[in-house]
Design an enzyme around this catalytic site. Sequence first.
Site, PDB file in Angstrom:
ATOM      1  N   THR A 126       0.868  -1.221  -0.033  1.00 20.40           N
ATOM      2  CA  THR A 126      -0.045  -0.049   0.076  1.00 20.40           C
ATOM      3  C   THR A 126       0.890   1.329   0.021  1.00 20.40           C
ATOM      4  O   THR A 126       1.985   1.220   0.514  1.00 20.40           O
ATOM      5  CB  THR A 126      -0.913   0.150   1.284  1.00 20.40           C
ATOM      6  N   ASP A 127       0.382   2.439  -0.463  1.00 23.05           N
ATOM      7  CA  ASP A 127       0.985   3.783  -0.650  1.00 23.05           C
ATOM      8  C   ASP A 127       0.964   4.071   1.041  1.00 23.05           C
ATOM      9  O   ASP A 127       1.790   5.040   1.157  1.00 23.05           O
ATOM     10  CB  ASP A 127       0.341   4.581  -1.380  1.00 23.05           C
ATOM     11  N   TYR A 153      -2.008  -0.648  10.943  1.00 21.39           N
ATOM     12  CA  TYR A 153      -2.213  -1.315   9.577  1.00 21.39           C
ATOM     13  C   TYR A 153      -0.915  -0.958   8.837  1.00 21.39           C
ATOM     14  O   TYR A 153      -0.209  -1.941   8.176  1.00 21.39           O
ATOM     15  CB  TYR A 153      -3.201  -1.069   8.813  1.00 21.39           C
TER      16      TYR A 153
END
Length: 337
Positions: A126-127, A153
Amino acid sequence: MAEEYKNIIVTGGCGFIGSNFVHYVVKNHPETHVTVLDKLTYAGNPANIEGLPKDRVELVVGDICDSELLDRIVPGHDAIVHYAAESHNDNSIANPDPFVQTNIVGTYRLLEAVRKYDVRYHHVSTDEVYGDLALDEPRRFRPDDPYKPSSPYSSSKASSDLLVRAWTRTYGLRTTISNCSNNYGPYQHVEKFIPRQITNIIDGVRPKLYGDGKNVRDWIHTEDHSSGVWDILTKGRMGETYLIGADGERSNIDVLRAILERMGRDADDFDWVRDRPGHDRRYAIDNTKLVEELGWKPRHTNFSEGLDQTIAWYREHEDWWRPAKEATEAKYAKQGQ
């Protein structure tokens, strides 16, 4: 020259982004067989891959943390595409434990299996590992930016990325990493921003918006994400990181208002709720490396059109999302959101 992979494992292939990748492979690469490995947590739904040909797609229900299971299924495959992850920020804030187990320990187990059986490995990330950008900052995330994760996360995903890089350098694994912006499209769980708003409106419930609504996300249709991952898997340079984005920056309030208007509601027909702790302000992807090195191009560049298609999908598939809706909203209510 693109590599050919005839027999791949897709972890998390019953989840939102993973299942869309499975559909993409079946549709566009008929020579490839897919083994889906999925634990079938609340976010994994076998209905996401129903109807796909049984001779092309096999489902194995199991945990990526189970090294004995990996010893049984990894041999005979020539690549693993690793989507499986705990991915919802709000859940990670409430209880980080599953994120550490799945995203960090699970990735470690897969890397050890890849090392043991000499299998090509692509890691989907993810970015959010890069932290966030200021709203008025012209810069976008680039592959070599330092990691500054904000939530349990994103820190667990950053940890898994670093494991991949370390195992690649130390053990010579054949790996690539992709970090992608926010996905939208069919089969996304109703806890996520766009489907939650759509399904609330279908139910006649006023949508809710965190904070001031000015947080910016870089949206990409999940089919474009899938094509980007395939290009990296088959054409990417080993050990490299590629960012997948489609120039889709939009504020949360603009996206919500667009959904409301498309569904026949007033653009201001929503409620404000308290902001998420540590809420990142802006994500933005610089996809230059992917475009210039691998020749990738997004197809779904009209966000309004993609949103219309997504709204139509949720209207037509109420039987798919309805079973999870009540429990999801009850959880949000408990959190005051």
